[in-house]
Write an enzyme that holds these catalytic residues in place. Structure first.
Site, PDB file in Angstrom:
ATOM      1  N   GLU A  41       0.844  -1.205   0.000  1.00 17.08           N
ATOM      2  CA  GLU A  41       0.000   0.000   0.000  1.00 17.08           C
ATOM      3  C   GLU A  41       0.878   1.254   0.000  1.00 17.08           C
ATOM      4  O   GLU A  41       0.620   2.216  -0.738  1.00 17.08           O
ATOM      5  CB  GLU A  41      -0.895  -0.011   1.236  1.00 17.08           C
ATOM      6  N   ASP A  45       0.732   3.804  -3.219  1.00 21.17           N
ATOM      7  CA  ASP A  45       0.344   5.205  -3.052  1.00 21.17           C
ATOM      8  C   ASP A  45       1.295   6.116  -3.811  1.00 21.17           C
ATOM      9  O   ASP A  45       0.880   7.065  -4.487  1.00 21.17           O
ATOM     10  CB  ASP A  45       0.353   5.549  -1.558  1.00 21.17           C
ATOM     11  N   GLU A 116      -4.479   0.593  -3.441  1.00 26.49           N
ATOM     12  CA  GLU A 116      -3.093   1.058  -3.526  1.00 26.49           C
ATOM     13  C   GLU A 116      -2.115  -0.107  -3.468  1.00 26.49           C
ATOM     14  O   GLU A 116      -1.102  -0.126  -4.182  1.00 26.49           O
ATOM     15  CB  GLU A 116      -2.813   2.048  -2.393  1.00 26.49           C
TER      16      GLU A 116
END
Length: 222
Positions: A41, A45, A116
Site C-alpha cells: 500500500e 500510493d 493502492e
C-alpha cells in the site's frame, strides 16, 4: 483462493508472474499481522501519485501548481480510491480476519488501502509501463472529469475570507457525542461580519465542511 486470484486477474487482464504478490496485496492486516498489504500500500500510493501527477501536467500544461494540486487531491483521496477499488470488484477478493465479514462501501479505508496495494504489487511484478497503463485505464473516468476543478466548501470559504477580510474562517467545536466508533461532532464557523453557522458530521472534517457549506449558502457566496 487460487481460483479467486485467477478470476481477478482474468477480469482485469493481468497475468502475475508471482501470484503471492497479489495475495499479499489482498491480505488485510486483520488476517495476518506479518504477511499483509501495508508495505505494498505504501508503495502503491507513491506509484499512483507519480502516474497521475504526470498525467495532470500533460493534460493541463498552463495551469499553476495550486490548481493542479487541487485536481490531484481529488484523484487520489480515499473516496476516489474506494470508488476505483469497487469498480474493479476488489471487495470480492480482500482477505480479512473475520471470514464472515463482507466488505461494503462503508469500508473505505480497507478498500482504498487494498487498491493502492494492488497497484504496488502490479508495479513490482509487471513494471512501470504496465502499471502506468493499468492506472490510466481504471482512473479514466475520474481523469476525464478533472477538467472541472471542484473546490470543497472549506476551501471556497477560506479563499473568500482571506480575499475579503485577510482572515481565516473561525471554527469552534461545540460538542461531540455518541460512541467512540461512531461519534457525532457539532462545529460552528463564522467569518468577519457573519453569524455562526453550525455543521454536524461523523468526523470533525465532515462537520466543518457542512458548516462551511451552510455559511456559503447563507451568505450567497459562489
Amino acid at each position: 483462493m487460487i481460483l479467486d486470484i485467477h478470476k481477478f486477474q482474468k477480469s482485469q487482464k493481468i497475468k502475475f508472474k508471482n501470484n503471492s504478490l497479489l495475495i499479499e496485496a489482498l491480505t488485510h492486516k486483520s488476517a495476518n499481522k506479518k504477511f499483509n498489504n501495508e508495505k505494498l500500500e505504501f508503495l502503491g500510493d507513491r506509484v499512483i501519485g507519480l502516474i497521475l501527477s504526470k498525467k495532470l501536467i500533460d493534460l493541463y500544461p498552463v495551469e499553476n501548481e495550486g490548481v493542479l494540486d487541487k485536481r490531484f487531491a481529488i484523484l487520489v483521496n480515499r473516496e476516489t480510491c474506494c470508488d476505483i477499488a469497487w469498480s474493479i470488484d476488489l471487495q470480492n477478493y480482500i482477505i480479512v480476519g473475520d471470514e464472515k465479514k463482507k466488505i461494503t462501501r462503508k469500508d473505505k479505508k480497507i478498500l482504498s488501502d487494498c487498491c493502492e496495494a494492488v497497484i504496488g504489487a502490479i508495479y513490482i511484478d509487471r513494471g512501470y509501463d504496465f502499471v502506468k497503463n493499468f492506472i490510466l485505464k481504471i482512473w479514466k473516468k475520474k481523469i476525464d472529469n478533472s477538467d472541472i476543478t471542484i473546490l470543497d466548501s472549506k476551501t471556497k470559504l477560506q479563499e473568500h475570507s482571506l480575499k475579503s477580510y485577510k482572515k481565516l474562517p473561525l471554527y469552534r467545536l461545540l460538542s461531540s457525542s455518541g460512541p467512540r466508533h461512531k461519534p457525532t461532532y457539532k462545529i460552528s464557523v463564522s467569518i468577519t461580519g457573519s453569524k455562526q453557522f453550525i455543521g454536524i458530521g461523523g468526523s470533525k472534517q465532515h462537520a466543518e465542511q457542512n458548516a462551511a457549506a451552510k455559511l456559503l449558502k447563507g451568505k450567497n457566496i459562489n
